[in-house]
Design a protein around this motif. Structure first.
Motif, mmCIF file in Angstrom:
data_model
loop_
_atom_site.group_PDB
_atom_site.id
_atom_site.type_symbol
_atom_site.label_atom_id
_atom_site.label_comp_id
_atom_site.label_asym_id
_atom_site.label_seq_id
_atom_site.Cartn_x
_atom_site.Cartn_y
_atom_site.Cartn_z
ATOM 1 N N SER A 30 15.133 37.737 19.096
ATOM 2 C CA SER A 30 15.098 36.607 18.180
ATOM 3 C C SER A 30 15.023 37.019 16.722
ATOM 4 C CB SER A 30 13.927 35.696 18.525
ATOM 5 O OG SER A 30 12.721 36.415 18.424
ATOM 6 N N SER A 31 14.959 38.302 16.405
ATOM 7 C CA SER A 31 14.872 38.708 14.999
ATOM 8 C C SER A 31 15.675 39.965 14.737
ATOM 9 C CB SER A 31 13.415 38.920 14.603
ATOM 10 O OG SER A 31 12.831 39.916 15.424
ATOM 11 N N TYR A 32 16.902 39.955 15.190
ATOM 12 C CA TYR A 32 17.794 41.086 14.997
ATOM 13 C C TYR A 32 19.123 40.611 14.419
ATOM 14 C CZ TYR A 32 15.855 45.376 16.980
ATOM 15 O OH TYR A 32 15.150 46.524 17.192
ATOM 16 N N TRP A 33 19.810 41.507 13.780
ATOM 17 C CA TRP A 33 21.208 41.309 13.457
ATOM 18 C C TRP A 33 22.012 41.784 14.667
ATOM 19 C CZ3 TRP A 33 23.415 38.947 9.363
ATOM 20 C CH2 TRP A 33 22.593 38.684 8.252
ATOM 21 N N MET A 34 22.908 40.943 15.126
ATOM 22 C CA MET A 34 23.792 41.298 16.229
ATOM 23 C C MET A 34 25.234 41.167 15.734
ATOM 24 S SD MET A 34 21.750 41.939 18.754
ATOM 25 C CE MET A 34 22.933 42.023 20.112
ATOM 26 N N GLY A 35 26.046 42.109 16.106
ATOM 27 C CA GLY A 35 27.412 42.078 15.592
ATOM 28 C C GLY A 35 28.451 42.480 16.615
ATOM 29 N N TRP A 36 29.661 42.078 16.345
ATOM 30 C CA TRP A 36 30.828 42.512 17.102
ATOM 31 C C TRP A 36 31.705 43.347 16.174
ATOM 32 C CZ3 TRP A 36 31.251 42.130 22.201
ATOM 33 C CH2 TRP A 36 30.529 41.137 22.865
ATOM 34 N N GLY A 54 17.572 35.363 14.155
ATOM 35 C CA GLY A 54 16.403 34.597 13.749
ATOM 36 C C GLY A 54 16.736 33.374 12.921
ATOM 37 N N GLY A 55 17.960 33.289 12.402
ATOM 38 C CA GLY A 55 18.286 32.148 11.557
ATOM 39 C C GLY A 55 19.675 31.595 11.757
ATOM 40 N N GLY A 56 20.482 32.281 12.564
ATOM 41 C CA GLY A 56 21.813 31.784 12.860
ATOM 42 C C GLY A 56 22.849 32.024 11.791
ATOM 43 N N PHE A 57 22.496 32.792 10.745
ATOM 44 C CA PHE A 57 23.488 33.070 9.696
ATOM 45 C C PHE A 57 24.624 33.880 10.303
ATOM 46 C CE2 PHE A 57 20.553 31.439 6.791
ATOM 47 C CZ PHE A 57 19.311 32.006 7.032
ATOM 48 N N THR A 58 25.858 33.503 9.986
ATOM 49 C CA THR A 58 27.024 34.173 10.555
ATOM 50 C C THR A 58 27.947 34.707 9.470
ATOM 51 O OG1 THR A 58 28.233 32.091 10.713
ATOM 52 C CG2 THR A 58 26.991 32.781 12.658
ATOM 53 N N TYR A 59 28.608 35.790 9.793
ATOM 54 C CA TYR A 59 29.573 36.401 8.885
ATOM 55 C C TYR A 59 30.793 36.799 9.706
ATOM 56 C CZ TYR A 59 25.626 36.668 5.727
ATOM 57 O OH TYR A 59 24.563 36.342 4.937
ATOM 58 N N TYR A 60 31.963 36.688 9.075
ATOM 59 C CA TYR A 60 33.204 37.010 9.764
ATOM 60 C C TYR A 60 34.095 37.895 8.900
ATOM 61 C CZ TYR A 60 32.016 33.258 12.984
ATOM 62 O OH TYR A 60 31.391 32.458 13.916
ATOM 63 N N ASN A 74 19.566 32.655 22.721
ATOM 64 C CA ASN A 74 18.343 33.448 22.656
ATOM 65 C C ASN A 74 17.587 33.436 23.978
ATOM 66 O OD1 ASN A 74 19.012 33.998 20.053
ATOM 67 N ND2 ASN A 74 17.220 33.067 19.130
ATOM 68 N N SER A 75 17.712 32.363 24.735
ATOM 69 C CA SER A 75 16.989 32.275 26.013
ATOM 70 C C SER A 75 17.527 33.281 27.023
ATOM 71 C CB SER A 75 17.082 30.863 26.581
ATOM 72 O OG SER A 75 18.407 30.564 26.984
ATOM 73 N N LYS A 76 18.776 33.726 26.819
ATOM 74 C CA LYS A 76 19.396 34.687 27.726
ATOM 75 C C LYS A 76 19.589 36.046 27.069
ATOM 76 C CE LYS A 76 22.004 31.169 30.271
ATOM 77 N NZ LYS A 76 23.354 30.719 30.697
#
Length: 125
Positions: A30-36, A54-60, A74-76
């Motif tokens: 719940s408090s990480y940056w995740m990326g593809w 943690g906040g849903g901010f997205t970048y593309y 986050n639940s999964k």
């Protein structure tokens, strides 16, 4: 120990869609940056999309804006990448990555230190 496991890659014709998944373990999801990220043969690894869990901010990345959508459950402890209107130039190995901090560079591979094994996406014309 942090583990990231991607799934959902495959072969699709141009214009088609795929959804990639990445299940994370060993992180406080719940408090990480995740990326593809993706890497085609002979090319550098490219940031596709990232999200702060943690906040849903997205970048593309510019090449995928309007066609790809990053999301999370986050639940999964699972990250998704919905890819639509796929093009042959989207063909690459796609990697899931995680980082606690990105130092203002949410699409820079160098800022991410946990990586999955990758899943291949092939788009034919």
């Amino acid at each position: 120990q942090v583990q990231l496991v991607e799934s959902g890659g495959g072969s699709v014709q141009a214009g088609g869609s795929l959804r990639l998944s990445c299940t994370a373990s060993g992180v406080t999801y719940s408090s990480y940056w995740m990326g593809w990220f993706r890497q085609a043969p002979g090319k550098e690894r490219e940031g596709v999309a990232s999200i702060y869990t943690g906040g849903g901010f997205t970048y593309y990345g510019d090449s995928v804006k309007g066609r790809f959508t990053i999301s999370q459950d986050n639940s999964k402890n699972t990250l998704y990448l919905q890819m639509s209107s796929l093009k042959p130039e989207d063909t690459a190995m796609y990697y899931c990555a995680a980082s606690k901090f990105v130092n203002g560079r949410p699409l820079a591979a160098a800022e991410f230190y946990f990586w999955g094994q990758g899943t291949q996406v092939t788009v034919s014309s």
